[in-house]
Design an enzyme around this catalytic site. Sequence first.
Site, PDB file in Angstrom:
ATOM      1  CD  GLU A 165      -2.420   2.003  -9.076  1.00  0.00           C
ATOM      2  OE1 GLU A 165      -1.870   2.194  -7.992  1.00  0.00           O
ATOM      3  OE2 GLU A 165      -2.154   1.038  -9.819  1.00  0.00           O
ATOM      4  NE  ARG A 195       5.112  -2.637  -2.986  1.00  0.00           N
ATOM      5  CZ  ARG A 195       4.759  -1.361  -2.897  1.00  0.00           C
ATOM      6  NH1 ARG A 195       3.493  -1.030  -2.697  1.00  0.00           N
ATOM      7  NH2 ARG A 195       5.656  -0.405  -2.982  1.00  0.00           N
ATOM      8  CE  LYS A 218       6.781  -0.079  -6.773  1.00  0.00           C
ATOM      9  NZ  LYS A 218       6.006   1.025  -7.297  1.00  0.00           N
TER      10      LYS A 218
HETATM   11  N1  PXG Z   1       0.488   2.992  -7.420  1.00  0.00           N
HETATM   12  C1  PXG Z   1       1.489   2.805  -8.310  1.00  0.00           C
HETATM   13  C2  PXG Z   1       1.152   2.391  -9.689  1.00  0.00           C
HETATM   14  C3  PXG Z   1       2.824   2.996  -7.908  1.00  0.00           C
HETATM   15  O1  PXG Z   1       3.799   2.796  -8.786  1.00  0.00           O
HETATM   16  C4  PXG Z   1       2.029   3.589  -5.689  1.00  0.00           C
HETATM   17  C5  PXG Z   1       0.735   3.374  -6.150  1.00  0.00           C
HETATM   18  C6  PXG Z   1       2.233   3.949  -4.258  1.00  0.00           C
HETATM   19  O2  PXG Z   1       2.755   2.850  -3.532  1.00  0.00           O
HETATM   20  P1  PXG Z   1       3.677   3.051  -2.258  1.00  0.00           P
HETATM   21  O3  PXG Z   1       3.957   1.688  -1.795  1.00  0.00           O
HETATM   22  O4  PXG Z   1       4.903   3.781  -2.724  1.00  0.00           O
HETATM   23  O5  PXG Z   1       2.904   3.859  -1.289  1.00  0.00           O
HETATM   24  C7  PXG Z   1       3.107   3.440  -6.589  1.00  0.00           C
HETATM   25  C8  PXG Z   1       4.494   3.743  -6.126  1.00  0.00           C
HETATM   26  C9  PXG Z   1       6.942   8.064  -9.025  1.00  0.00           C
HETATM   27  C10 PXG Z   1       7.098   6.597  -8.712  1.00  0.00           C
HETATM   28  O6  PXG Z   1       7.829   8.633  -9.708  1.00  0.00           O
HETATM   29  C11 PXG Z   1       6.144   5.872  -7.973  1.00  0.00           C
HETATM   30  C12 PXG Z   1       6.335   4.499  -7.760  1.00  0.00           C
HETATM   31  C13 PXG Z   1       7.426   3.925  -8.275  1.00  0.00           C
HETATM   32  C14 PXG Z   1       8.346   4.643  -8.982  1.00  0.00           C
HETATM   33  C15 PXG Z   1       8.202   5.980  -9.218  1.00  0.00           C
HETATM   34  O7  PXG Z   1       5.956   8.648  -8.605  1.00  0.00           O
HETATM   35  N2  PXG Z   1       5.502   3.616  -7.102  1.00  0.00           N
END
Ligand code: PXG
Length: 289
Positions: free
Chosen positions: A183, A50, A150
């Site tokens: 989301e 990713r 991301k």
């Molecule tokens: N949506 C968004 C916008 C994200 O940033 C997820 C979904 C979940 O994806 P994963 O692959 O982790 O299951 C994310 C995850 C936080 C934090 O503090 C979260 C993310 C990145 C940095 C910090 O909650 N990304």
Amino acid sequence: MKIYINGKFYDKENAKVSVFDHGLLYGDGVFEGIRSYSRRVFKLSEHIDRLLESAQSIMLKIPLTKEQLIKAVVQTLKINKLENAYIRLVVSRGVGDLGLDPRKCTQGPTIIVIADKIALYPEKLYREGLAIVTVPTVRNLPEALNPQIKSLNYLNNILAKIEAANAGCDEAIMLDSLGYVAECTGDNIFVVKNGHLYTPPQCMGTLRGITRDSILEIARRDKIPAHEHVITRHEVYISDECFLTGTAAEVIPVVKVDGRVIGQGKPGKLTLNLIKKFKELTVKNGVKY
Ligand code: PXG
């Protein structure tokens, strides 16, 4: 704590990047949040893929191969002697001048790996569930800045987080520009209705979360009917259960949305079951170190 920057390890106090780094000046870069459980990095290959896709999309050429990136993550975990960790892998455009032209970043990307511990929400909320709200800031339009990237620019999500906090909640539902549920600020969302799981499709301004995919993988394996389908706020309000998924938060139940009590007002049966199955998956899988 030792932090990896461009192939070298630095103590926390000395782990520094230039004020001319375009990651700082413009949020020009990409990142991943990754977890390890019992000395196994969960879905590391998927996270690196990713990251490489995000980089490809913004024309950021990472000077390391997938294998070298995996090695950098594993080395950082080993040197810090962490069994269970939260890993932040960051690749910025690197040092440039004060203009936004990325062609001026001639020294190449800055690659950073930080490994630490993180508990996003207090344990109590995993047992009792979260209260969340829908916020005014809509999720970035895919045609403007696709949420699949991301990127280091998380202001869209941070604004939503601020709005949630202003409403006295820890997390926000972000809608897409059509008004469908996209989301949360750092998590994907699922609802349960009549034993079926529903989560928004990735084309709707939703990041294809790796935890989300793991839940869909468990559902397929265990023959729980699961659908990637557009969801309205109404469908969230009338759901039997609701939960969020993300690497940092893992799987967390939601019991109230915009003042509406969800189901019985406590974490649902299927949600609790999926939390258990997700935990089992994390300790059995992943790159060993
Ligand atoms: N949506 C968004 C916008 C994200 O940033 C997820 C979904 C979940 O994806 P994963 O692959 O982790 O299951 C994310 C995850 C936080 C934090 O503090 C979260 C993310 C990145 C940095 C910090 O909650 N990304």
